[in-house]
Design a protein around this motif. Structure first.
Motif, PDB file in Angstrom:
ATOM      1  N   VAL A  18     -12.116  -7.816 -13.090  1.00  0.00           N
ATOM      2  CA  VAL A  18     -12.476  -6.843 -12.057  1.00  0.00           C
ATOM      3  C   VAL A  18     -13.639  -7.364 -11.224  1.00  0.00           C
ATOM      4  O   VAL A  18     -13.664  -7.192 -10.000  1.00  0.00           O
ATOM      5  N   CYS A  19     -14.582  -8.033 -11.856  1.00  0.00           N
ATOM      6  CA  CYS A  19     -15.761  -8.508 -11.134  1.00  0.00           C
ATOM      7  C   CYS A  19     -15.460  -9.660 -10.190  1.00  0.00           C
ATOM      8  O   CYS A  19     -16.184  -9.843  -9.213  1.00  0.00           O
ATOM      9  N   ILE A  20     -14.426 -10.434 -10.440  1.00  0.00           N
ATOM     10  CA  ILE A  20     -14.164 -11.566  -9.562  1.00  0.00           C
ATOM     11  C   ILE A  20     -13.173 -11.249  -8.450  1.00  0.00           C
ATOM     12  O   ILE A  20     -12.912 -12.094  -7.610  1.00  0.00           O
ATOM     13  N   GLY A  31      -3.581  -4.040   1.139  1.00  0.00           N
ATOM     14  CA  GLY A  31      -4.042  -2.808   1.761  1.00  0.00           C
ATOM     15  C   GLY A  31      -5.123  -2.097   0.976  1.00  0.00           C
ATOM     16  O   GLY A  31      -5.323  -0.901   1.138  1.00  0.00           O
ATOM     17  N   TRP A  32      -5.818  -2.822   0.122  1.00  0.00           N
ATOM     18  CA  TRP A  32      -6.869  -2.228  -0.707  1.00  0.00           C
ATOM     19  C   TRP A  32      -8.249  -2.741  -0.294  1.00  0.00           C
ATOM     20  O   TRP A  32      -9.177  -2.724  -1.075  1.00  0.00           O
ATOM     21  N   GLY A  33      -8.387  -3.190   0.949  1.00  0.00           N
ATOM     22  CA  GLY A  33      -9.665  -3.713   1.416  1.00  0.00           C
ATOM     23  C   GLY A  33     -10.642  -2.609   1.744  1.00  0.00           C
ATOM     24  O   GLY A  33     -10.362  -1.418   1.625  1.00  0.00           O
ATOM     25  N   ARG A  34     -11.808  -3.001   2.203  1.00  0.00           N
ATOM     26  CA  ARG A  34     -12.868  -2.046   2.523  1.00  0.00           C
ATOM     27  C   ARG A  34     -12.481  -1.172   3.716  1.00  0.00           C
ATOM     28  O   ARG A  34     -12.797   0.004   3.766  1.00  0.00           O
ATOM     29  N   GLN A  35     -11.769  -1.734   4.696  1.00  0.00           N
ATOM     30  CA  GLN A  35     -11.386  -0.966   5.873  1.00  0.00           C
ATOM     31  C   GLN A  35     -10.304   0.058   5.558  1.00  0.00           C
ATOM     32  O   GLN A  35     -10.204   1.079   6.211  1.00  0.00           O
ATOM     33  N   ALA A  36      -9.493  -0.206   4.559  1.00  0.00           N
ATOM     34  CA  ALA A  36      -8.374   0.687   4.247  1.00  0.00           C
ATOM     35  C   ALA A  36      -8.847   2.033   3.716  1.00  0.00           C
ATOM     36  O   ALA A  36      -8.229   3.050   3.976  1.00  0.00           O
ATOM     37  N   ASN A  37      -9.950   2.061   2.995  1.00  0.00           N
ATOM     38  CA  ASN A  37     -10.357   3.343   2.412  1.00  0.00           C
ATOM     39  C   ASN A  37     -11.362   4.088   3.280  1.00  0.00           C
ATOM     40  O   ASN A  37     -11.743   5.187   2.954  1.00  0.00           O
ATOM     41  N   GLN A  38     -11.772   3.547   4.417  1.00  0.00           N
ATOM     42  CA  GLN A  38     -12.719   4.233   5.284  1.00  0.00           C
ATOM     43  C   GLN A  38     -12.021   5.041   6.374  1.00  0.00           C
ATOM     44  O   GLN A  38     -12.674   5.674   7.170  1.00  0.00           O
ATOM     45  N   GLN A  39     -10.712   5.027   6.423  1.00  0.00           N
ATOM     46  CA  GLN A  39     -10.000   5.659   7.522  1.00  0.00           C
ATOM     47  C   GLN A  39      -9.719   7.138   7.288  1.00  0.00           C
ATOM     48  O   GLN A  39      -9.559   7.881   8.244  1.00  0.00           O
ATOM     49  N   ASN A  40      -9.652   7.584   6.076  1.00  0.00           N
ATOM     50  CA  ASN A  40      -9.322   8.990   5.839  1.00  0.00           C
ATOM     51  C   ASN A  40     -10.593   9.808   5.622  1.00  0.00           C
ATOM     52  O   ASN A  40     -11.569   9.353   5.068  1.00  0.00           O
ATOM     53  N   PHE A  41     -10.533  11.056   6.097  1.00  0.00           N
ATOM     54  CA  PHE A  41     -11.717  11.911   6.054  1.00  0.00           C
ATOM     55  C   PHE A  41     -11.571  13.067   5.075  1.00  0.00           C
ATOM     56  O   PHE A  41     -12.458  13.879   4.952  1.00  0.00           O
ATOM     57  N   ILE A  54     -13.964  -0.146  -8.761  1.00  0.00           N
ATOM     58  CA  ILE A  54     -14.056  -1.611  -8.736  1.00  0.00           C
ATOM     59  C   ILE A  54     -15.398  -2.039  -8.149  1.00  0.00           C
ATOM     60  O   ILE A  54     -16.070  -2.921  -8.695  1.00  0.00           O
ATOM     61  N   ARG A  55     -15.802  -1.415  -7.045  1.00  0.00           N
ATOM     62  CA  ARG A  55     -17.096  -1.765  -6.433  1.00  0.00           C
ATOM     63  C   ARG A  55     -18.262  -1.417  -7.351  1.00  0.00           C
ATOM     64  O   ARG A  55     -19.232  -2.168  -7.447  1.00  0.00           O
ATOM     65  N   SER A  56     -18.166  -0.296  -8.036  1.00  0.00           N
ATOM     66  CA  SER A  56     -19.245   0.107  -8.949  1.00  0.00           C
ATOM     67  C   SER A  56     -19.360  -0.847 -10.126  1.00  0.00           C
ATOM     68  O   SER A  56     -20.464  -1.241 -10.510  1.00  0.00           O
ATOM     69  N   ILE A  57     -18.219  -1.211 -10.697  1.00  0.00           N
ATOM     70  CA  ILE A  57     -18.243  -2.161 -11.822  1.00  0.00           C
ATOM     71  C   ILE A  57     -18.815  -3.485 -11.365  1.00  0.00           C
ATOM     72  O   ILE A  57     -19.622  -4.099 -12.058  1.00  0.00           O
ATOM     73  N   ARG A  58     -18.410  -3.932 -10.182  1.00  0.00           N
ATOM     74  CA  ARG A  58     -18.894  -5.213  -9.667  1.00  0.00           C
ATOM     75  C   ARG A  58     -20.405  -5.166  -9.438  1.00  0.00           C
ATOM     76  O   ARG A  58     -21.110  -6.142  -9.707  1.00  0.00           O
TER      77      ARG A  58
END
Length: 80
Positions: A18-20, A31-41, A54-58
């Motif tokens: 997960v960390c790498i 489609g799991w990049g940083r831009q993909a999850n910022q589009q929905n409100f 994943i970001r928290s574990i990293r």
């Protein structure tokens, strides 16, 4: 044989995996990049929650994983 050490080693390997994961090179292809999850409100979806996990574990586990990996390597070298 299934022992406590194999469980610890498997969880350590999963945390390392997960960390790498690199968001721009690997996760964005699916489609799991940083831009993909910022589009929905609306409320966070399961995909958003997995990406946040994943970001928290990293972020949190990077330094402790170095020490855990060193301990695991020394343990393997000494005890086989």
């Amino acid at each position: 044989m299934f022992t406590l050490w194999t469980l610890v080693e498997a969880s350590l390997l999963c945390l390392n995996a997960v960390c790498i994961l690199h968001e721009e090179r690997f996760l964005a292809k699916f489609g799991w990049g940083r831009q993909a999850n910022q589009q929905n409100f609306g409320p966070p979806t399961a995909k958003d929650q997995v990406l946040n996990l994943i970001r928290s574990i990293r972020t949190v586990a990077k330094i402790p994983l170095i020490f855990l990996n060193v301990i695991a390597i020394i343990f393997k070298l000494l005890l086989g």
